[in-house]
Design a protein around this motif. Structure first.
Motif, PDB file in Angstrom:
ATOM      1  N   SER A  33       0.843  -1.210   0.000  1.00 60.64           N
ATOM      2  CA  SER A  33       0.000   0.000   0.000  1.00 60.64           C
ATOM      3  C   SER A  33       0.876   1.257   0.000  1.00 60.64           C
ATOM      4  O   SER A  33       0.564   2.229  -0.684  1.00 60.64           O
ATOM      5  CB  SER A  33      -0.968   0.005   1.179  1.00 60.64           C
ATOM      6  N   ARG A  36       2.475   1.552  -3.529  1.00 59.93           N
ATOM      7  CA  ARG A  36       1.447   2.017  -4.465  1.00 59.93           C
ATOM      8  C   ARG A  36       1.164   3.506  -4.270  1.00 59.93           C
ATOM      9  O   ARG A  36       1.060   4.263  -5.240  1.00 59.93           O
ATOM     10  CB  ARG A  36       0.169   1.201  -4.287  1.00 59.93           C
ATOM     11  N   ASP A  37       1.073   3.940  -3.019  1.00 62.13           N
ATOM     12  CA  ASP A  37       0.823   5.359  -2.740  1.00 62.13           C
ATOM     13  C   ASP A  37       1.937   6.238  -3.314  1.00 62.13           C
ATOM     14  O   ASP A  37       1.667   7.294  -3.903  1.00 62.13           O
ATOM     15  CB  ASP A  37       0.695   5.606  -1.237  1.00 62.13           C
ATOM     16  N   ALA A  39       3.938   5.506  -5.858  1.00 66.20           N
ATOM     17  CA  ALA A  39       3.842   5.460  -7.318  1.00 66.20           C
ATOM     18  C   ALA A  39       2.702   6.335  -7.821  1.00 66.20           C
ATOM     19  O   ALA A  39       2.861   7.082  -8.796  1.00 66.20           O
ATOM     20  CB  ALA A  39       3.659   4.021  -7.793  1.00 66.20           C
ATOM     21  N   GLU A  40       1.552   6.256  -7.164  1.00 65.80           N
ATOM     22  CA  GLU A  40       0.404   7.070  -7.585  1.00 65.80           C
ATOM     23  C   GLU A  40       0.687   8.559  -7.409  1.00 65.80           C
ATOM     24  O   GLU A  40       0.310   9.363  -8.258  1.00 65.80           O
ATOM     25  CB  GLU A  40      -0.846   6.640  -6.828  1.00 65.80           C
ATOM     26  N   ASP A  42       3.625   9.986  -7.592  1.00 65.15           N
ATOM     27  CA  ASP A  42       4.566  10.366  -8.641  1.00 65.15           C
ATOM     28  C   ASP A  42       3.846  10.509  -9.983  1.00 65.15           C
ATOM     29  O   ASP A  42       4.094  11.462 -10.728  1.00 65.15           O
ATOM     30  CB  ASP A  42       5.690   9.342  -8.747  1.00 65.15           C
ATOM     31  N   ILE A  43       2.935   9.592 -10.279  1.00 65.26           N
ATOM     32  CA  ILE A  43       2.174   9.663 -11.528  1.00 65.26           C
ATOM     33  C   ILE A  43       1.337  10.942 -11.561  1.00 65.26           C
ATOM     34  O   ILE A  43       1.305  11.656 -12.569  1.00 65.26           O
ATOM     35  CB  ILE A  43       1.287   8.416 -11.702  1.00 65.26           C
ATOM     36  N   THR A  44       0.677  11.254 -10.456  1.00 65.58           N
ATOM     37  CA  THR A  44      -0.137  12.468 -10.379  1.00 65.58           C
ATOM     38  C   THR A  44       0.729  13.712 -10.563  1.00 65.58           C
ATOM     39  O   THR A  44       0.362  14.633 -11.307  1.00 65.58           O
ATOM     40  CB  THR A  44      -0.880  12.522  -9.029  1.00 65.58           C
TER      41      THR A  44
END
Length: 87
Positions: A33, A36-37, A39-40, A42-44
Motif C-alpha cells: 500500500s 502504491r501510494d 507510485a500514484e 509520482d504519476i499524479t
C-alpha cells in the motif's frame, strides 16, 4: 547454476515463478500500500507537469527522492536497514 539450466526451460520458469512469489510475499506485499501510494503520487505529479509544461518536462524530472543530487529509489526509511544507506 548448471543443474538449474540443465533442468529445462519449464523447470527454470517454474523455479523463477516460485522465487518471485516468495519475494513478493516477504518483501513487497507487506509494504504494497505504501509502494502504491508513492507510485500514484509520482504519476499524479508528473501528469500535472505534463499538462502544464509538456511531456518533455515530465520525463526530464529527477526522481522525487534524491541524495546529493543523485536520484534515489523512493522507499520508506525503515527499508534503509536492508540497503545499507540512510533512508
Amino acid at each position: 547454476m548448471r543443474s538449474f539450466l540443465d533442468a529445462g526451460e519449464h523447470a527454470c520458469a517454474r523455479q523463477l515463478a516460485d522465487e518471485l512469489a516468495i519475494f513478493w510475499e516477504q518483501c513487497l506485499a507487506p509494504h504494497w500500500s505504501e509502494i502504491r501510494d508513492h507510485a500514484e503520487a509520482d504519476i499524479t505529479h508528473r501528469a500535472g507537469i505534463t499538462v502544464r509544461h509538456g511531456p518533455g518536462a515530465a520525463i526530464s524530472l529527477p526522481a522525487r527522492a534524491s541524495r546529493g543530487g543523485q536520484p534515489q529509489r523512493a522507499r520508506p526509511k525503515r527499508w534503509a536497514k536492508y540497503s545499507g544507506t540512510p533512508g
